[in-house]
Each structure stands twice: as structure tokens, then as C-alpha cells.
Design a protein around this motif. Sequence first.
Motif, PDB file in Angstrom:
ATOM      1  N   GLN A 143      38.303  -5.914  -6.976  1.00  0.00           N
ATOM      2  CA  GLN A 143      36.881  -6.252  -6.993  1.00  0.00           C
ATOM      3  C   GLN A 143      36.316  -6.347  -8.409  1.00  0.00           C
ATOM      4  N   THR A 144      37.195  -6.620  -9.388  1.00  0.00           N
ATOM      5  CA  THR A 144      36.746  -6.933 -10.746  1.00  0.00           C
ATOM      6  C   THR A 144      37.106  -8.386 -11.045  1.00  0.00           C
ATOM      7  N   ALA A 145      36.430  -8.956 -12.027  1.00  0.00           N
ATOM      8  CA  ALA A 145      36.620 -10.369 -12.325  1.00  0.00           C
ATOM      9  C   ALA A 145      36.499 -10.615 -13.814  1.00  0.00           C
ATOM     10  N   VAL A 146      37.133 -11.700 -14.251  1.00  0.00           N
ATOM     11  CA  VAL A 146      36.892 -12.261 -15.580  1.00  0.00           C
ATOM     12  C   VAL A 146      36.480 -13.714 -15.367  1.00  0.00           C
ATOM     13  N   ILE A 147      35.627 -14.223 -16.246  1.00  0.00           N
ATOM     14  CA  ILE A 147      35.049 -15.548 -16.084  1.00  0.00           C
ATOM     15  C   ILE A 147      35.015 -16.228 -17.445  1.00  0.00           C
ATOM     16  N   THR A 148      35.238 -17.525 -17.483  1.00  0.00           N
ATOM     17  CA  THR A 148      35.231 -18.231 -18.764  1.00  0.00           C
ATOM     18  C   THR A 148      33.800 -18.334 -19.294  1.00  0.00           C
ATOM     19  N   GLN A 149      33.697 -18.529 -20.590  1.00  0.00           N
ATOM     20  CA  GLN A 149      32.383 -18.642 -21.223  1.00  0.00           C
ATOM     21  C   GLN A 149      31.582 -19.794 -20.628  1.00  0.00           C
ATOM     22  N   ASN A 189      44.682 -28.710 -22.682  1.00  0.00           N
ATOM     23  CA  ASN A 189      46.141 -28.756 -22.783  1.00  0.00           C
ATOM     24  C   ASN A 189      46.731 -27.441 -22.269  1.00  0.00           C
ATOM     25  N   SER A 190      46.430 -27.167 -21.016  1.00  0.00           N
ATOM     26  CA  SER A 190      46.927 -25.967 -20.353  1.00  0.00           C
ATOM     27  C   SER A 190      47.376 -26.331 -18.949  1.00  0.00           C
ATOM     28  N   SER A 191      48.535 -25.821 -18.530  1.00  0.00           N
ATOM     29  CA  SER A 191      48.998 -26.030 -17.160  1.00  0.00           C
ATOM     30  C   SER A 191      48.334 -25.050 -16.202  1.00  0.00           C
ATOM     31  N   LEU A 192      47.594 -24.075 -16.757  1.00  0.00           N
ATOM     32  CA  LEU A 192      46.848 -23.112 -15.949  1.00  0.00           C
ATOM     33  C   LEU A 192      45.363 -23.410 -16.083  1.00  0.00           C
ATOM     34  N   LYS A 193      44.737 -23.807 -14.987  1.00  0.00           N
ATOM     35  CA  LYS A 193      43.310 -24.106 -15.015  1.00  0.00           C
ATOM     36  C   LYS A 193      42.579 -23.078 -14.168  1.00  0.00           C
ATOM     37  N   ALA A 194      41.765 -22.257 -14.801  1.00  0.00           N
ATOM     38  CA  ALA A 194      41.006 -21.238 -14.078  1.00  0.00           C
ATOM     39  C   ALA A 194      39.647 -21.083 -14.744  1.00  0.00           C
ATOM     40  N   ASN A 195      38.601 -21.151 -13.953  1.00  0.00           N
ATOM     41  CA  ASN A 195      37.265 -20.871 -14.454  1.00  0.00           C
ATOM     42  C   ASN A 195      36.863 -19.422 -14.228  1.00  0.00           C
ATOM     43  N   ALA A 196      37.515 -18.769 -13.287  1.00  0.00           N
ATOM     44  CA  ALA A 196      37.291 -17.348 -13.034  1.00  0.00           C
ATOM     45  C   ALA A 196      38.522 -16.802 -12.331  1.00  0.00           C
ATOM     46  N   ILE A 197      38.847 -15.548 -12.595  1.00  0.00           N
ATOM     47  CA  ILE A 197      39.965 -14.879 -11.933  1.00  0.00           C
ATOM     48  C   ILE A 197      39.426 -13.598 -11.307  1.00  0.00           C
ATOM     49  N   LEU A 198      39.615 -13.478 -10.000  1.00  0.00           N
ATOM     50  CA  LEU A 198      39.057 -12.367  -9.241  1.00  0.00           C
ATOM     51  C   LEU A 198      40.195 -11.541  -8.654  1.00  0.00           C
ATOM     52  N   ARG A 199      40.230 -10.268  -8.986  1.00  0.00           N
ATOM     53  CA  ARG A 199      41.282  -9.409  -8.442  1.00  0.00           C
ATOM     54  C   ARG A 199      40.829  -8.856  -7.093  1.00  0.00           C
ATOM     55  N   ILE A 200      41.691  -9.027  -6.078  1.00  0.00           N
ATOM     56  CA  ILE A 200      41.365  -8.533  -4.742  1.00  0.00           C
ATOM     57  C   ILE A 200      42.502  -7.660  -4.225  1.00  0.00           C
ATOM     58  N   ASP A 201      42.219  -6.937  -3.163  1.00  0.00           N
ATOM     59  CA  ASP A 201      43.229  -6.151  -2.456  1.00  0.00           C
ATOM     60  C   ASP A 201      43.856  -7.069  -1.408  1.00  0.00           C
ATOM     61  N   TYR A 202      45.059  -7.550  -1.688  1.00  0.00           N
ATOM     62  CA  TYR A 202      45.683  -8.525  -0.799  1.00  0.00           C
ATOM     63  C   TYR A 202      46.002  -7.930   0.568  1.00  0.00           C
ATOM     64  N   ASN A 203      46.348  -6.641   0.630  1.00  0.00           N
ATOM     65  CA  ASN A 203      46.642  -6.021   1.924  1.00  0.00           C
ATOM     66  C   ASN A 203      45.422  -6.053   2.832  1.00  0.00           C
ATOM     67  N   ALA A 204      44.244  -5.812   2.265  1.00  0.00           N
ATOM     68  CA  ALA A 204      43.024  -5.865   3.064  1.00  0.00           C
ATOM     69  C   ALA A 204      42.645  -7.309   3.385  1.00  0.00           C
ATOM     70  N   PHE A 205      42.824  -8.198   2.413  1.00  0.00           N
ATOM     71  CA  PHE A 205      42.425  -9.585   2.599  1.00  0.00           C
ATOM     72  C   PHE A 205      43.253 -10.260   3.688  1.00  0.00           C
ATOM     73  N   TYR A 206      44.549  -9.917   3.762  1.00  0.00           N
ATOM     74  CA  TYR A 206      45.447 -10.518   4.752  1.00  0.00           C
ATOM     75  C   TYR A 206      45.780  -9.533   5.872  1.00  0.00           C
ATOM     76  N   ALA A 207      44.834  -8.678   6.198  1.00  0.00           N
ATOM     77  CA  ALA A 207      45.067  -7.704   7.266  1.00  0.00           C
ATOM     78  C   ALA A 207      45.341  -8.390   8.605  1.00  0.00           C
ATOM     79  N   ASP A 208      44.753  -9.582   8.821  1.00  0.00           N
ATOM     80  CA  ASP A 208      44.968 -10.314  10.068  1.00  0.00           C
ATOM     81  C   ASP A 208      46.289 -11.082  10.068  1.00  0.00           C
ATOM     82  N   ALA A 209      46.917 -11.230   8.918  1.00  0.00           N
ATOM     83  CA  ALA A 209      48.182 -11.978   8.829  1.00  0.00           C
ATOM     84  C   ALA A 209      49.120 -11.273   7.860  1.00  0.00           C
TER      85      ALA A 209
END
Length: 831
Positions: A143-149, A189-209
Motif C-alpha cells: 500500500q505504498t507507491a512511487v510516482i513520476t514527477q 529510451n526505456s523498455s520499462l514504461k511506468a508512470n507510477a508503481i504501486l506495491r500491493i499484497d498479491y495474496n490478498a489481491f488474488y484471494a479469489d484465484a
Amino acid sequence: MWQNYWTVAVRALAKNRTYSVINIAGLAIGMAACMLILLYIRYERSYDKWLPDVENTYELQAWYPHPKDQPPAFLQMSTYVSETAAKKDFPQIQSAGYIHDNGPVFLQDGQASSTKGWMFADDDFLKVVSLPLLAGTTLTAPQTAVITQEEAIKRFGTDQVVGRTFTIISAGKKMDFRINGVLKNIPKNSSLKANAILRIDYNAFYADAPEFLTKCWGCQSGYVFVKLKPGSDVKAMQAQMPAWEKRNIPDEPNGDIKYNAGDDEDWHFVNLKDVHLGKAQDSPLTPGNDERTIATFSIIALLILGMAIVNFTNLATARASQRAREVALRKVLGATRNQLIVQFVAESILISAVAMLLALALVELLVRPFAAFLDSDITLSYFGSGGLLLPAIGLALLVGIVSGFYPAFFLSRFQPAQVLKANRSAAETPGSGRVRSVLVVAQFAVSIGLIICTAVIYGQTVYARQVDPGYKRDHILQVEELGRAQLWPRAEGFVEQVKRVPGVMAAGLTEIGVNTDNNSNSGIIPPGSKTQVNIGQYNVGEGFFDAMGLTLKAGRWFDANRPMDDMTFPYPQNKNVEKAIAQRGINVVLNEYAAKKLGFASPQDAVGKIVKSEIAGPDNGMVNINIIGVVGDSRFRTVRTPIDPIMFRKVRTGPPWLIVRYRGDPQTVKGALERQWRQLTNEVPFNAKFSEDIMGEMYKKEDARAQIFAAFSLLAVVIGCLGLFGLAAFTAERRTKEIGIRKVLGARTRDIVRLLVWQFSRPVIVANIIAWPIAWWLMRDWLNGFDQRIPLTPIPFVIAAAIALGIAIATVVGHAVKVASANPIHALRYE
């Protein structure tokens, strides 16, 4: 001595202004084109090199090099479970991270807006890929995030956002995040394009699958990055991958058939610097390129520069007779051959230096529109590691020496005794005509080859936009976002409302549409077979057939009044309903390619047949799948992508796209749909695109490359024309006396014009013989990269030959008419 050399060089240039202008203009255009291409190539090779510790940062990619029953695919994506297995078995991995773009909705002040490049991460991703921070810290907890300027300013109006919180909606859930840090804007000139990166708990997010996290080796829906310990042997790690696959990937049942994802799939560690130009270009985060394109533009740059050098050589040797007496007198007065060579090379370097100054001015003027056209960050700087000053100086010296080398040796070999005889100053030196003929043929061969390639590329580009895709491509509006969990209960009602909007002819939900980027495949067992066939599985609504404009080949389409046609699984999951549907069986519609892959002789033969698969999940067992109809094949993606074998399954809700066929004013219909959407929800923004706009985006990169190729090919032809113009002028001047004699002996003007035109037409014929097979081989290979392509007919070859011949005649005929029309008395009066 050097001062004398430069004085003579400047006087020679001033004396022969036509010669000087043609040479300087040709070299300047060639050098400018060469430097622009150099900037482009350098930019393409600079991808991700700006990242700290990029040498130890890798992407784990999933490749399908030799699948049993489908085309090869080289994905940059991988599965979540592959990250877990890699961390477990490779001690060389210092840290690893999985990210995927779930397209969350951003909520602010009660307003919902779409996000682009907002990535979910399962761990502290900045410990894996060292994206530079402007402020704050990394993703220390869920539940923390980083975001581009840039994104911070867009969302909050300031980049001072560390400590702020925001809310998103994803999978129907509202989630709050705290901004831990602000990233520097990620360059293009980047193969990684991200405007924001949000850390989540994947076990909770995919609790249904939960099987997505632990079992699904075929679920390529995200990207795995790893940071290796310094000094790790990546080749040794790659050699262990086959054993790693066998150790980790279990067999998957499909009835009595066992399937293992590792049979078709390989995993590869690819350094981040090599991703952009790497082998894997399917499902990238940012559009990639390939080494073949880079090599092609490198060759074009060399050809353009080579043609400018050939111009210089041809003109220098053609006007050698004008300087023969000067060379003879210098030798009589004591000049050595080496001194003469240095003098003529110095003249060549002077011309090259002047041309380079003009070329740099052209590059300064063109680099910004060139970069804007390519949507890149190409910049021009003269100093530093990427500076152009040293390459420009080196190129000017190289071009000066190479272009002046042969003329210098050629001019310096004149013998004073022969040259100073009466009336020998204008004599043609033996051998020089053959060299010029070879160079002229080479120039025409290059020009003809480039014209052919440009014509074929243009033809294929136009064909890609006009080829019948198997559905009615015009008057389609594709509405997105309907697959969001919060809209599932209301999607069916919204479709019915859309059908009542004035101007709407048909509407239907779908999991596959115009250039949608999803793939879903399952193993289907044909009747009486013990092997499975991979077939695309896509849920659609009843109205999809009419909305997309498909063609029915046999059987029927889905009917809302037939329960067997419906395969809607409830959300949230209800296992009892799923099991009941599996036991009942389902009706499906195939496309022609799927019917053929399943072994049916014709669409009619497929209708009424039963195939089987565990498409409702392994817990629900084998499902009887009744084929009720077959539709024509449709190309939903680009002409480079093979047509998919597709099994359509009818549902009432769930698919993320709505296809709307309309008539009348497009904007009016779109506005009416948006009003209906706002009545449906305020938690999901309205996103809709016309099919024409989607097609434009689909081929934007392809069109840009084709236009660049055409532009630089045109430059090469222009440079060739400049040289031909100068050569024709000097040839006509040298033959003035011959033409005078011919006229005295009765030759007519048109006879003389025909004579001179034929002299320059012969090289065109020879050049065609050389250029045609080379161009045919290159274009055949290029066209084979498309699943659907134009035939390689003689038309572009004939057109190129006609253009080249027309250029030659148009260039020569003016000089020929001028010389042929002159009074022979003026040419012969001193005899």
C-alpha cells in the motif's frame, strides 16, 4: 607549402563554381542524412543504458520458439509463479520483482479518471530496477507507491507529494496508497514504461484465484525482473533452465491427456539493455525495434554517403582534362607526384569540410522535427560521450580522403611530355571513362534498388490498411472498461440501453476486438483424438456478430432464447453454478481456422460435432462442447500477426470491450454513449475509440519507419541526380568539338541529342540488371515477415526502371539540346 596548397584549392573551387556547388551540395546532403541516421541508431542502442546497475538487471522472458500447433511467439512477459521458482532455485538472484498493469481507476474529489502505466508490484521494485528518485524513499511496504514527477504534477498540480495518499479502484476494490517517493521522469529510451508503481499484497489481491500465484505457468500477464549478484554467470544460469523447467513445472490434466507448459515454453534471462532490440518483441511494455531495422538504416546511410563520394570522384575525373596542363607544368617545375597527391587530397578535404559545416546546419534544423516525427528524445550535442563533434570531424576527414584518393592518384600520373603536346590538354585519359561508367552504373543500381524497395514498402503499408479483415471495419466504436468487477452486474443492462441510442445499429460485448492486446488459449480435444489442439477462447455477447459485421459460413450464431448457448459464470464465483454448466455442456461458434485446426474438412462438417476440454476448470471435469456454427476468419490485429483460431462462447456480462456499430455522425453517437455511461457509473471513466483511430495507432510505428526509409531513399536519388547533372554538363562540354564536326558533316540536332541521351541510358539498363535481383531478394525476405502480404509483381521493378530512365533523360537532355543547338563555327573556329 601548405598555404600554397590551400590557395590553389580555393582558386580551383572559385574557378569551377558549378563543379563546387554540385560537390558541396551532394556531400552536405549525404553527410546530413548520414548524421541523422547515426543519431537515430545511437538513440535506439541507448535504451536502458542510463539505468544505474543495468549490467546486473535482467528480465525473465517466456519464449515459445517451437510450439506444436501455433506460430512461434517471443514474449517479454512471464508468469508470477516463474518469479517464485527462479528466486528459489538460483542463488545468483539478489532480488526479484513482478509487475503488471491492471489499469486501475484513479479517484480524486469524487471524479474517476483512467490511468496509463500504473504498475502493480509484489515487492520493493526499486530494489530490483534502480529507477532514480527525486525525493522520498522506495516501496517499503504494501500500500505504498512511487510516482513520476510528470504524473505527480498531472494528478496533484505539484511534485511535492511525498506523504500524500490517493485512492484507486481495481478488481472492484477501493484501495488507498501512501506516496513514498517521486521518481525522475522515465526517458523515452526505456523498455520499462511506468508512470507510477504501486506495491500491493498479491495474496490478498488474488484471494479469489490463488492458483494464479502458485500453479498457472501459462498465465503470462506481467513482467518479471531480477537483479543478479555482481559477477554472476548468466550463461551458466541459462544452461540450467531446461532442468529448472522440469523441476518446477507440473503436468496439467485435460481429461486423460497430460500437458506440460515447459514442452512449448522456454524461459530466458535477458539483460535490460538488450530488451529493446532483442528477439522477444511480443507483449512489450514499450514498442521495441530489431537489429534488422538498425542494419537497414546503417546500410542506407552508407549508400547515401557512398553516392555523394561517387559524385565527387566522377566529377573530379571528368574534369581532369581541365587540370592536366596545370599538373604537367607543376611537374616540369619540380613538383613530385607525392606533393601533387597531397595537394589534390587537401582540395578534397577542403570541400568535405565546407560540406560538413552545411551538413551540421541542416542537422541542427532537422533534428527536432525528426525526433518529433519518431516520438523520441533524440537530441544533438557536440561535446561529451554522446557528442557529435569528433564523429563529424572524423567523417569530414574520412570523406575528404576517400573521395579525393582516386582522383589524386589519377591526376598526378599525367606525363608532362604527352600533355604539353599541341592540343592534348583536353585529351581523355585512357581508363578514366571505364571507371566513371562503373561508378555511374553503381549509382543507378543503388537508386533503382531503393526506388523498388520504397514502392514495395509503400504498397504493403497501403495494403495493410485496406485488406479485408474479415469483418466490417468502418463505423465501429469500441468502448473499453466494461470488464471491471464493479460493472459486471450492470453490463447487460448497459448494452440494452446502448442499443436504443439513436444511430446505434448493433452492440455486443467481447473479449477480442480491434487490436485488443489479450490472448487466451485452451487445449481442445477433437472427436476421437488423444491429443489436444490450442484454440483461442473468447467470450462474446449475442450482439457481437452484427456489431462486428462477421460472416456466417455454416450453422447459426448464438440465440438468447437457447439456454445451452449461454456460458455466463457468476461473479463472485459460484462453484455450484459452474459445475452445473460444465455437466450440461455448452454451445460454441468457431472461426474457419479453428475448424480446420480441429480436423474438420469444411465449416459444414464442423457443425453439430462435439469436442471436449476442461474449460470450466479441472475441478469441474471434462465439458462437452457442441459446435453450432462457423464464422469467417477475422484479422483483429496487424497483418504481421497470424490469424487466431477462435472459439466464441456466449456470455451476458464480463468481457471488457463493447463493440458498437453506428450510422450517422460519429461524434454525436459517441457523445450519446458517454451520457449513458455517466448514468451507469461515476467510478469508471468513459473510454471509447473509433476503429479508424485504432488502426492509425496500430500501424503508426510501421508507417513512421516506412516514411523515414522513403525520405532517405529520396535523398539518395537526389544526390545521384546532382552527380549525373554535373557529369552530363562536363561530358557535353568535352564533346563540343566532336559535336561541331558532326553538325558540319550533316548531323541534325535530334541526332546529337539522341547520341548523348543514349550514352547515359546504357548505364540505366545495366543498373537494372544488377538492381532487380538484389531488390527482389531483399523485398521477398521483408514481405515474408507479414502473415498477409502483397504479391511481389514486376510492377515496382518496371516503375523503378522507368523513373531511373526518366531521371537520366531529363538530366541529360537540357545539356544535349544546348550543345547540339550551338553554331559549330564557335566550336571549330580556332582550327
